[in-house]
Design a protein around this motif. Structure first.
Motif: not given
Length: 74
Positions: A1-5, A7-8, A58-62, A67-72
């Motif tokens: 699991f990750y937390r970002w902004r 959201k999980t 996630s329940d985030l938008t595509p 954006a999350f997956a593209s971060e280094e």
């Protein structure tokens, strides 16, 4: 699991041959091909690297999941 902004995001990792790529729009970011699907309020993002397949959900938008997956990551 990750937390970002606040959201999980759930990350599933399986051997490549055990996870078929889902139907969806293909997007390329940072020289990696992602398959994006949004259904019933959830976004799934799949990609392959070597012998592994990854699915980020996630329940985030595509756009946010991409954006999350593209971060280094370190």
């Amino acid at each position: 699991f990750y937390r970002w902004r606040g959201k999980t995001l759930s990350l599933f990792v399986l051997p490549r041959e055990q996870m078929n790529l889902m139907p969806g729009e293909e997007q390329v970011r940072n020289e990696r091909a992602f398959h994006v699907n949004h259904h019933k309020g959830y976004t799934s993002l799949m990609w392959r690297n070597g012998d592994l397949a990854y699915c980020l959900v996630s329940d985030l938008t595509p756009e946010e999941v991409m954006a999350f997956a593209s971060e280094e990551r370190a």
